[in-house]
Motif scaffolding. Sequence first.
Motif, PDB file in Angstrom:
ATOM      1  N   UNK A 182       0.807  -1.215   0.000  1.00 61.51           N
ATOM      2  CA  UNK A 182       0.000   0.000   0.000  1.00 61.51           C
ATOM      3  C   UNK A 182       0.848   1.277   0.000  1.00 61.51           C
ATOM      4  N   UNK A 183       2.175   1.107  -0.002  1.00 55.95           N
ATOM      5  CA  UNK A 183       3.118   2.235  -0.014  1.00 55.95           C
ATOM      6  C   UNK A 183       2.735   3.256   1.039  1.00 55.95           C
ATOM      7  N   UNK A 184       2.655   2.807   2.262  1.00 59.39           N
ATOM      8  CA  UNK A 184       2.296   3.706   3.347  1.00 59.39           C
ATOM      9  C   UNK A 184       3.013   3.265   4.610  1.00 59.39           C
ATOM     10  N   UNK A 185       2.691   3.892   5.728  1.00 58.65           N
ATOM     11  CA  UNK A 185       3.211   3.524   7.039  1.00 58.65           C
ATOM     12  C   UNK A 185       2.041   3.225   7.956  1.00 58.65           C
ATOM     13  N   UNK A 186       2.258   2.492   9.039  1.00 58.00           N
ATOM     14  CA  UNK A 186       1.197   2.350  10.039  1.00 58.00           C
ATOM     15  C   UNK A 186       0.720   3.733  10.492  1.00 58.00           C
ATOM     16  N   UNK A 187      -0.539   3.832  10.857  1.00 55.98           N
ATOM     17  CA  UNK A 187      -1.152   5.131  11.128  1.00 55.98           C
ATOM     18  C   UNK A 187      -0.368   6.000  12.114  1.00 55.98           C
ATOM     19  N   UNK A 188       0.102   5.491  13.273  1.00 58.57           N
ATOM     20  CA  UNK A 188       0.868   6.371  14.167  1.00 58.57           C
ATOM     21  C   UNK A 188       2.142   6.915  13.520  1.00 58.57           C
ATOM     22  N   UNK A 189       2.838   6.091  12.738  1.00 56.39           N
ATOM     23  CA  UNK A 189       4.052   6.562  12.062  1.00 56.39           C
ATOM     24  C   UNK A 189       3.713   7.561  10.951  1.00 56.39           C
ATOM     25  N   UNK A 190       2.642   7.304  10.216  1.00 53.15           N
ATOM     26  CA  UNK A 190       2.225   8.243   9.174  1.00 53.15           C
ATOM     27  C   UNK A 190       1.814   9.572   9.790  1.00 53.15           C
ATOM     28  N   UNK A 191       1.138   9.531  10.942  1.00 58.07           N
ATOM     29  CA  UNK A 191       0.757  10.766  11.623  1.00 58.07           C
ATOM     30  C   UNK A 191       1.996  11.552  12.063  1.00 58.07           C
ATOM     31  N   UNK A 192       2.988  10.831  12.627  1.00 55.40           N
ATOM     32  CA  UNK A 192       4.222  11.507  13.040  1.00 55.40           C
ATOM     33  C   UNK A 192       4.952  12.091  11.841  1.00 55.40           C
ATOM     34  N   UNK A 193       4.985  11.346  10.728  1.00 60.51           N
ATOM     35  CA  UNK A 193       5.624  11.870   9.520  1.00 60.51           C
ATOM     36  C   UNK A 193       4.908  13.121   9.025  1.00 60.51           C
ATOM     37  N   UNK A 194       3.585  13.119   9.049  1.00 59.07           N
ATOM     38  CA  UNK A 194       2.817  14.277   8.592  1.00 59.07           C
ATOM     39  C   UNK A 194       3.145  15.508   9.416  1.00 59.07           C
ATOM     40  N   UNK A 195       3.245  15.356  10.741  1.00 61.63           N
ATOM     41  CA  UNK A 195       3.562  16.492  11.604  1.00 61.63           C
ATOM     42  C   UNK A 195       5.008  16.943  11.433  1.00 61.63           C
TER      43      UNK A 195
END
Length: 447
Positions: free
Chosen positions: A326-339
């Motif tokens: 899915x070319x993504x990260x687990x939600x907590x990691x994706x949230x941290x990356x976004x911030x």
Amino acid sequence: MPERFMPGRTGGLITLVAADALWVDLTADSAVPTAPGAFTCSPARAQVRFVLLGAHVVATVRASNGQWSVPEVEVRRAAAELNAVRMDRQDLVRIGPFRGAPRQECNEETPLRWRRRITGELQELGGPERAARREVGRPYHLAGIDWRQILVEQTRDGTQCTWWLPRAVVRLLDAAEHAETQWVQAARTRQASAAVTEPPSHPRQARDAGGRQTTSPESPTAALRPYNKELEGQLYSVLSRKPGTSRKVAGWACAVCRTAPATVLDHCHEHGYVRAPLCQSCNTQERPDHLYSNDIRVANRYTRLFHTDTDDWLRHWHRCPGCRARTTLPLPHLAAWTAHIACRSLRPTHRAARGRKPCGVLRVSWTGSQNAPRSCLLTVAVDFCPSGEHRVLARVPYREAAERFRAWLAETAPAVAAAAGPDRLDGLPAQFRPVIADTSGEDLELF
């Protein structure tokens, strides 16, 4: 200490007292503080045929007069290895206390057990401050390292105290404990094989590839083997129940730092797949700092995850077939990356002694979950603003965050991006697997 004069030197061997003095002298300028008594004070015991110096095992030899000695060349080699260690005192790892943490088995032949020793000594003495004001003549060291000088105590809510050590020292002590275990196992194997032959009366001496003499009464410690995707595609829920999994994991080197021994089997909590064996330090470093189940602080360690060691961590996270497809990260990691990355330009700054510094501490929360991408929304905010503000920087829909991440991944780590995508993996389950909560210790849930 000058090479031409060493009290207690005989045939390349020096007494334990002389070795203590040499160790302190050679490591005086090391980034990792060392302590006297590395050879003569607990947990060092010459009678078990070795002493730990950092992550190096030094053999002890008993002379005909009953006095214990060690090879001077091994002390110097251990000091050189320790002097090469670089330590960031701001990069800390929590070492205790943890509620519900598993008890370590007591094994008199492996006396280090550094986490248990630190916890016991601090509880006995009432904390780091009283430990620092200990009675004269009772030094505390672990593998020759003076942990009191670098131990950090933090208090949360004015009640609970936690203890922290620099990450470099945690890795060093983990490596020392692994080296000790391997040494003891080799000793047992040698004793079993020597049951039919007469044991040697003096330590075996050999020369390594560089011509340097090494003295060892046992077999050399077994080298850690690199991880080569042996567990790829396997489910953690299945593999963790198989007998012997923990012993198998302990034989690998950490798949991220590739230096420390692996202690845990890291897995994706969204899809349930095993990623790779990791050391305790790397496993702690990647763990999001949850305030609540859907609210995390973006700590300073994300600088390493998304800047300094980006390729290593992105490759590690994409060892999960679900995240890779899915070319993504687990939600907590994706949230941290976004911030930390996508909203970096939105973060306000304040005047400081040297220019300007970022405002407060970043925090990101979300509503919904990755299982319902259309309704999942990430909210990036700033806490602890010096001017008293607590402002919301951005609200980013999950799908937009995922698209931004894919574009950034292709630019930052093209090799990782090229190996990702739904066409790279067949047989992936159509439904997301549920989050697997880890409740083995306090503050370790939902990472």
